[in-house]
Design an enzyme around this catalytic site. Structure first.
Site, PDB file in Angstrom:
ATOM      1  N   LYS A  47      54.730  35.883  32.139  1.00  0.00           N
ATOM      2  CA  LYS A  47      53.519  35.476  32.875  1.00  0.00           C
ATOM      3  C   LYS A  47      52.514  34.819  31.928  1.00  0.00           C
ATOM      4  CE  LYS A  47      52.663  39.631  35.138  1.00  0.00           C
ATOM      5  NZ  LYS A  47      51.806  40.521  35.939  1.00  0.00           N
ATOM      6  N   LYS A  49      50.964  36.481  29.625  1.00  0.00           N
ATOM      7  CA  LYS A  49      49.902  37.461  29.369  1.00  0.00           C
ATOM      8  C   LYS A  49      50.257  38.272  28.123  1.00  0.00           C
ATOM      9  CE  LYS A  49      47.420  38.751  33.513  1.00  0.00           C
ATOM     10  NZ  LYS A  49      46.981  39.870  34.347  1.00  0.00           N
TER      11      LYS A  49
HETATM   12  N1  C2G Z   1      42.031  43.082  40.512  1.00  0.00           N
HETATM   13  C1  C2G Z   1      40.886  43.234  41.291  1.00  0.00           C
HETATM   14  N2  C2G Z   1      39.674  43.051  40.732  1.00  0.00           N
HETATM   15  C2  C2G Z   1      39.554  42.730  39.416  1.00  0.00           C
HETATM   16  C3  C2G Z   1      40.705  42.589  38.614  1.00  0.00           C
HETATM   17  C4  C2G Z   1      41.959  42.776  39.187  1.00  0.00           C
HETATM   18  O1  C2G Z   1      40.985  43.532  42.501  1.00  0.00           O
HETATM   19  N3  C2G Z   1      38.301  42.556  38.900  1.00  0.00           N
HETATM   20  C5  C2G Z   1      43.344  43.277  41.150  1.00  0.00           C
HETATM   21  C6  C2G Z   1      44.222  42.024  41.098  1.00  0.00           C
HETATM   22  O2  C2G Z   1      43.904  41.152  42.174  1.00  0.00           O
HETATM   23  C7  C2G Z   1      45.622  42.622  41.228  1.00  0.00           C
HETATM   24  C8  C2G Z   1      45.477  44.001  40.554  1.00  0.00           C
HETATM   25  O3  C2G Z   1      44.070  44.265  40.451  1.00  0.00           O
HETATM   26  O4  C2G Z   1      45.958  42.810  42.607  1.00  0.00           O
HETATM   27  C9  C2G Z   1      46.089  44.025  39.175  1.00  0.00           C
HETATM   28  O5  C2G Z   1      45.516  42.957  38.437  1.00  0.00           O
HETATM   29  P1  C2G Z   1      46.288  42.491  37.095  1.00  0.00           P
HETATM   30  O6  C2G Z   1      46.583  43.681  36.256  1.00  0.00           O
HETATM   31  O7  C2G Z   1      45.553  41.332  36.528  1.00  0.00           O
HETATM   32  O8  C2G Z   1      47.678  42.026  37.707  1.00  0.00           O
HETATM   33  P2  C2G Z   1      48.325  40.554  37.682  1.00  0.00           P
HETATM   34  O9  C2G Z   1      48.467  40.094  36.284  1.00  0.00           O
HETATM   35  O10 C2G Z   1      47.575  39.769  38.667  1.00  0.00           O
HETATM   36  O11 C2G Z   1      49.814  40.883  38.162  1.00  0.00           O
HETATM   37  O12 C2G Z   1      53.717  40.158  40.741  1.00  0.00           O
HETATM   38  C10 C2G Z   1      52.315  40.270  40.774  1.00  0.00           C
HETATM   39  C11 C2G Z   1      51.741  40.397  39.393  1.00  0.00           C
HETATM   40  O13 C2G Z   1      52.406  41.417  38.677  1.00  0.00           O
HETATM   41  C12 C2G Z   1      50.239  40.676  39.457  1.00  0.00           C
END
Ligand code: C2G
Length: 134
Positions: A47, A49
């Site tokens: 990803k 990341k």
């Molecule tokens: N999130 C949120 N508010 C934030 C940060 C994150 O609601 N301020 C939510 C994101 O929208 C996501 C979840 O928390 O639904 C996890 O965020 P991340 O750890 O950044 O996950 P991500 O990298 O988006 O991975 O297959 C899907 C991916 O694995 C999602």
């Protein structure tokens, strides 16, 4: 007795913060069980990341969260359809930054996107930490 409503979500959850908590809290309120696919370190590399916290500890923190019932590793983009069947998910839900990205799953279960929590992100926390630690 209606069957438990099982909610499925995915994420990296690096540097676990209140934006993650508030999402998980709202998701848990939508059903009876919340199951989380936590992105593996290898998948995060895919990803693009760079995580601070390794998978095993991110998963441990998620398991300790009062809103989470089960945690499993997310290894790739393609496993969601199989996971929905495997975990008998009634709903797949993500934060709003993913709005529309997973609508193709709607033939298997309800798909929902919830508003993100503003003004907090792992990236922002990393930046703030790096400027504070000299
Ligand atoms: N999130 C949120 N508010 C934030 C940060 C994150 O609601 N301020 C939510 C994101 O929208 C996501 C979840 O928390 O639904 C996890 O965020 P991340 O750890 O950044 O996950 P991500 O990298 O988006 O991975 O297959 C899907 C991916 O694995 C999602």
């Amino acid at each position: 007795m209606t069957k438990p409503r099982r909610i499925l979500t995915y994420g990296t959850f690096d540097l676990f913060h209140h934006g993650h908590v508030r999402l998980l809290q709202r998701l848990a309120a939508l059903g009876d069980q919340l199951i989380v696919g936590c992105s593996s370190d290898e998948f995060n590399a895919l990803k693009g990341k760079k995580t601070v916290v390794p998978y095993e500890f991110r998963a441990e923190v998620l398991r300790a969260c009062r809103y989470v019932d089960e945690v499993f590793p997310e290894h790739n983009w393609e496993q969601k359809r199989d996971d929905i069947v495997k975990y008998k998910a009634d709903m797949f839900a993500m934060g709003g930054d993913w709005e529309g990205h997973f609508d193709d799953l709607a033939d298997l279960c309800t798909v929902k996107y919830l508003p993100r929590t503003e003004a907090v992100s792992t990236t922002e926390l990393k930046k703030r930490a790096s400027t504070r630690i000299k």
